[in-house]
Design an enzyme around this catalytic site. Structure first.
Site, PDB file in Angstrom:
ATOM      1  N   GLU A 106       8.559   7.742  -7.908  1.00 56.74           N
ATOM      2  CA  GLU A 106       8.358   7.823  -6.650  1.00 56.74           C
ATOM      3  C   GLU A 106       8.541   6.531  -5.916  1.00 56.74           C
ATOM      4  OE1 GLU A 106       4.416   9.568  -5.370  1.00 56.74           O
ATOM      5  OE2 GLU A 106       4.890   9.354  -3.358  1.00 56.74           O
ATOM      6  N   ASN A 141       8.553   9.889   0.262  1.00 58.30           N
ATOM      7  CA  ASN A 141       7.536  10.423   1.142  1.00 58.30           C
ATOM      8  C   ASN A 141       8.343  10.866   2.670  1.00 58.30           C
ATOM      9  OD1 ASN A 141       4.903  10.703  -0.496  1.00 58.30           O
ATOM     10  ND2 ASN A 141       5.839   8.588  -0.736  1.00 58.30           N
ATOM     11  N   GLU A 182       8.944  14.258  -0.749  1.00 66.07           N
ATOM     12  CA  GLU A 182       7.274  14.937  -0.860  1.00 66.07           C
ATOM     13  C   GLU A 182       7.118  14.971   0.667  1.00 66.07           C
ATOM     14  OE1 GLU A 182       5.109  12.680  -3.134  1.00 66.07           O
ATOM     15  OE2 GLU A 182       6.676  12.532  -4.914  1.00 66.07           O
ATOM     16  N   ASP A 223       2.897  17.398  -1.649  1.00 67.91           N
ATOM     17  CA  ASP A 223       2.105  16.061  -2.228  1.00 67.91           C
ATOM     18  C   ASP A 223       0.862  16.769  -1.910  1.00 67.91           C
ATOM     19  OD1 ASP A 223       1.605  13.513  -3.105  1.00 67.91           O
ATOM     20  OD2 ASP A 223       2.739  12.871  -1.461  1.00 67.91           O
ATOM     21  N   GLU A 260      -1.106  13.771 -10.130  1.00 64.48           N
ATOM     22  CA  GLU A 260      -1.417  12.466  -9.458  1.00 64.48           C
ATOM     23  C   GLU A 260      -2.427  11.520  -9.976  1.00 64.48           C
ATOM     24  OE1 GLU A 260       0.502  12.490  -5.640  1.00 64.48           O
ATOM     25  OE2 GLU A 260      -1.399  13.378  -5.241  1.00 64.48           O
TER      26      GLU A 260
HETATM   27  P1  C2E Z   1       0.978   9.692  -2.093  1.00 63.92           P
HETATM   28  O1  C2E Z   1       2.596   9.958  -1.845  1.00 63.92           O
HETATM   29  O2  C2E Z   1       0.109  10.641  -2.401  1.00 63.92           O
HETATM   30  O3  C2E Z   1       1.329   8.518  -3.199  1.00 63.92           O
HETATM   31  C1  C2E Z   1       0.277   8.124  -4.163  1.00 63.92           C
HETATM   32  C2  C2E Z   1      -0.528   7.124  -3.966  1.00 63.92           C
HETATM   33  O4  C2E Z   1      -1.420   7.092  -5.099  1.00 63.92           O
HETATM   34  C3  C2E Z   1       0.029   5.810  -4.024  1.00 63.92           C
HETATM   35  O5  C2E Z   1      -0.780   4.997  -3.305  1.00 63.92           O
HETATM   36  C4  C2E Z   1       0.024   5.080  -5.456  1.00 63.92           C
HETATM   37  O6  C2E Z   1       0.078   3.987  -5.618  1.00 63.92           O
HETATM   38  C5  C2E Z   1      -1.349   5.739  -5.559  1.00 63.92           C
HETATM   39  N1  C2E Z   1      -1.689   6.078  -7.094  1.00 63.92           N
HETATM   40  C6  C2E Z   1      -0.917   6.298  -8.026  1.00 63.92           C
HETATM   41  N2  C2E Z   1      -1.150   6.301  -9.285  1.00 63.92           N
HETATM   42  C7  C2E Z   1      -2.611   6.184  -9.224  1.00 63.92           C
HETATM   43  C8  C2E Z   1      -3.886   5.861 -10.038  1.00 63.92           C
HETATM   44  O7  C2E Z   1      -3.753   6.309 -11.154  1.00 63.92           O
HETATM   45  N3  C2E Z   1      -5.089   5.649  -9.345  1.00 63.92           N
HETATM   46  C9  C2E Z   1      -5.013   5.216  -8.076  1.00 63.92           C
HETATM   47  N4  C2E Z   1      -6.218   4.979  -7.806  1.00 63.92           N
HETATM   48  N5  C2E Z   1      -4.147   5.461  -7.337  1.00 63.92           N
HETATM   49  C10 C2E Z   1      -2.893   5.818  -7.611  1.00 63.92           C
HETATM   50  P2  C2E Z   1       0.048   4.161  -2.038  1.00 63.92           P
HETATM   51  O8  C2E Z   1       1.373   3.513  -2.470  1.00 63.92           O
HETATM   52  O9  C2E Z   1      -1.049   3.126  -1.390  1.00 63.92           O
HETATM   53  O10 C2E Z   1       0.492   5.045  -0.916  1.00 63.92           O
HETATM   54  C11 C2E Z   1      -0.383   5.709  -0.209  1.00 63.92           C
HETATM   55  C12 C2E Z   1       0.276   6.878   0.686  1.00 63.92           C
HETATM   56  O11 C2E Z   1       0.897   6.397   1.591  1.00 63.92           O
HETATM   57  C13 C2E Z   1       1.127   7.851  -0.054  1.00 63.92           C
HETATM   58  O12 C2E Z   1       0.345   8.814  -0.893  1.00 63.92           O
HETATM   59  C14 C2E Z   1       2.015   8.419   0.752  1.00 63.92           C
HETATM   60  O13 C2E Z   1       1.405   9.426   1.606  1.00 63.92           O
HETATM   61  C15 C2E Z   1       2.048   7.267   2.002  1.00 63.92           C
HETATM   62  N6  C2E Z   1       3.451   6.610   1.787  1.00 63.92           N
HETATM   63  C16 C2E Z   1       3.703   5.535   0.742  1.00 63.92           C
HETATM   64  N7  C2E Z   1       5.089   5.466   1.267  1.00 63.92           N
HETATM   65  C17 C2E Z   1       5.372   5.955   2.068  1.00 63.92           C
HETATM   66  C18 C2E Z   1       6.767   6.113   2.828  1.00 63.92           C
HETATM   67  O14 C2E Z   1       7.723   5.414   2.534  1.00 63.92           O
HETATM   68  N8  C2E Z   1       6.838   6.858   3.913  1.00 63.92           N
HETATM   69  C19 C2E Z   1       5.833   7.735   4.103  1.00 63.92           C
HETATM   70  N9  C2E Z   1       5.853   8.564   5.554  1.00 63.92           N
HETATM   71  N10 C2E Z   1       4.626   7.736   3.589  1.00 63.92           N
HETATM   72  C20 C2E Z   1       4.549   6.847   2.658  1.00 63.92           C
HETATM   73 MG    MG Z   2       3.893  11.176  -2.386  1.00 72.70          MG
HETATM   74 MG    MG Z   3      -0.137  12.173  -3.299  1.00 74.12          MG
HETATM   75 MG    MG Z   4      -1.660  10.670  -0.477  1.00 79.25          MG
END
Ligand code: C2E
Ligand code: MG
Ligand code: MG
Ligand code: MG
Length: 288
Positions: free
Chosen positions: A59, A118, A150, A180, A237
């Site tokens: 991802e 995403n 996603e 998602d 996740e």
């Molecule tokens: P998401 O798409 O649900 O991504 C999963 C989030 O959970 C990611 O946080 C990831 O780093 C985190 N994660 C993965 N495994 C674990 C784990 O084992 N424990 C914990 N505590 N966390 C874990 P991240 O990277 O901070 O992203 C947060 C959200 O921001 C994403 O949730 C998504 O909704 C959004 N996002 C990230 N990149 C993009 C993007 O390029 N475009 C858009 N529109 N939204 C984005």
């Molecule tokens: Mg995602």
């Molecule tokens: Mg997610």
């Molecule tokens: Mg999320």
């Protein structure tokens, strides 16, 4: 599902972290400048098949390489982009970097991976954005089957009819489509059945620590059964412990993503990670 879990009462604090307090957001001007300066970079987090331990995909998760503040997570800025035309340009920029990485990995002889990206609620409802996206990918030569979009239930619900039309278009082109954060929205089951998803990602609020809480097992099981009966791949996740991994694997979950496997990493680290972690992942898939 959230209500079910709270009622199950296995841990009072389960209800609290679902809505984290918002972080101070960067301004639109700063974000526009960051985009021009190419400060947004995709990090990649592996998604692994639970039965075999094979890497199935990654991802793409944005990080802001801030000149003074260092690497910033999306929670610091993504909400500001929503509702502003900059969101379309931001996603197109992310996708462009992802496409370049896919072509690069292919040239390094990596096994075929799907890359999940995403999309925001704005993106999903915007017909002209979807036109741009399709044109961009056609021009790149990357096959639509290599990409999974996603979207969250909240994004789908914001403008349901446009979202359904656009999801239909993307599926018809051969892209994958993932729901998602499944489980933390409302009327999830009903909405889910209406959408042409290929993948269901169970929110980490249900996954994280599940092995310790027997009350959650039935909830997870029903989410996984729903995915199975609709013929979509299921992804857990936020798998952080071996215990949670084993529980999810034994409940029949197809894939896992989480810190147990790897944190999101820069693209150039992925090849090394695959080489190093192959044996550990196979051991996880087996029983020990
Ligand atoms: P998401 O798409 O649900 O991504 C999963 C989030 O959970 C990611 O946080 C990831 O780093 C985190 N994660 C993965 N495994 C674990 C784990 O084992 N424990 C914990 N505590 N966390 C874990 P991240 O990277 O901070 O992203 C947060 C959200 O921001 C994403 O949730 C998504 O909704 C959004 N996002 C990230 N990149 C993009 C993007 O390029 N475009 C858009 N529109 N939204 C984005
Ligand atoms: Mg995602
Ligand atoms: Mg997610
Ligand atoms: Mg999320």
């Amino acid at each position: 599902l959230t209500q079910l879990l709270c009622k199950a009462g296995d841990r009072g604090s389960d209800c609290a972290p679902l809505v984290p307090p918002p972080l101070p957001q960067a301004s639109l001007e700063e974000l526009a400048q960051a985009l021009t300066r190419k400060e947004f970079v995709p990090y990649f987090q592996p998604k692994v098949a639970m039965q075999t331990g094979h890497l199935k995909g990654v991802e793409a998760l944005v990080r802001w390489n801030h000149p003074e503040r260092g690497l910033l997570a999306p929670a610091h800025f993504i909400d500001t982009l929503e509702g502003h035309p900059l969101m379309a340009d931001f996603t197109i920029d992310m996708v462009q970097q992802v496409l370049e990485r896919i072509l690069d990995w292919q040239s390094h002889g990596l096994p075929p991976l799907t890359v999940s990206v995403n999309l925001s609620a704005d993106n999903l409802a915007d017909r002209s954005f979807i036109d741009r996206l399709i044109a961009q990918i056609s021009a790149s030569g990357v096959k639509p089957a290599s990409l999974v979009w996603e979207v969250t239930e909240t994004s789908v619900m914001r403008q349901l009819s446009q979202a359904l039309t656009n999801m239909g278009r993307l599926r018809l082109m051969g892209f994958g489509l993932a729901m998602d954060d499944f489980g933390i929205g409302y009327s999830s089951m009903q909405q889910f059945a209406r959408c042409p998803f290929t993948e269901l990602k169970i929110d980490r609020a249900f996954v994280n620590g599940a092995a310790q809480w027997p009350n959650r097992h039935m909830v997870l099981k029903s989410a996984l059964d729903l995915g199975q009966s609709l013929g979509v791949a299921t992804v857990a996740e936020g798998v952080e412990t071996v215990e949670d991994w084993k529980l999810l694997r034994d409940l029949g979950c197809d894939m896992a993503q989480g810190y147990l496997l790897a944190k999101p990493m820069p693209a150039e680290d992925l090849v090394g990670w695959i080489r190093q972690d192959r044996r550990r992942l196979r051991a996880l898939a087996g029983d020990e």
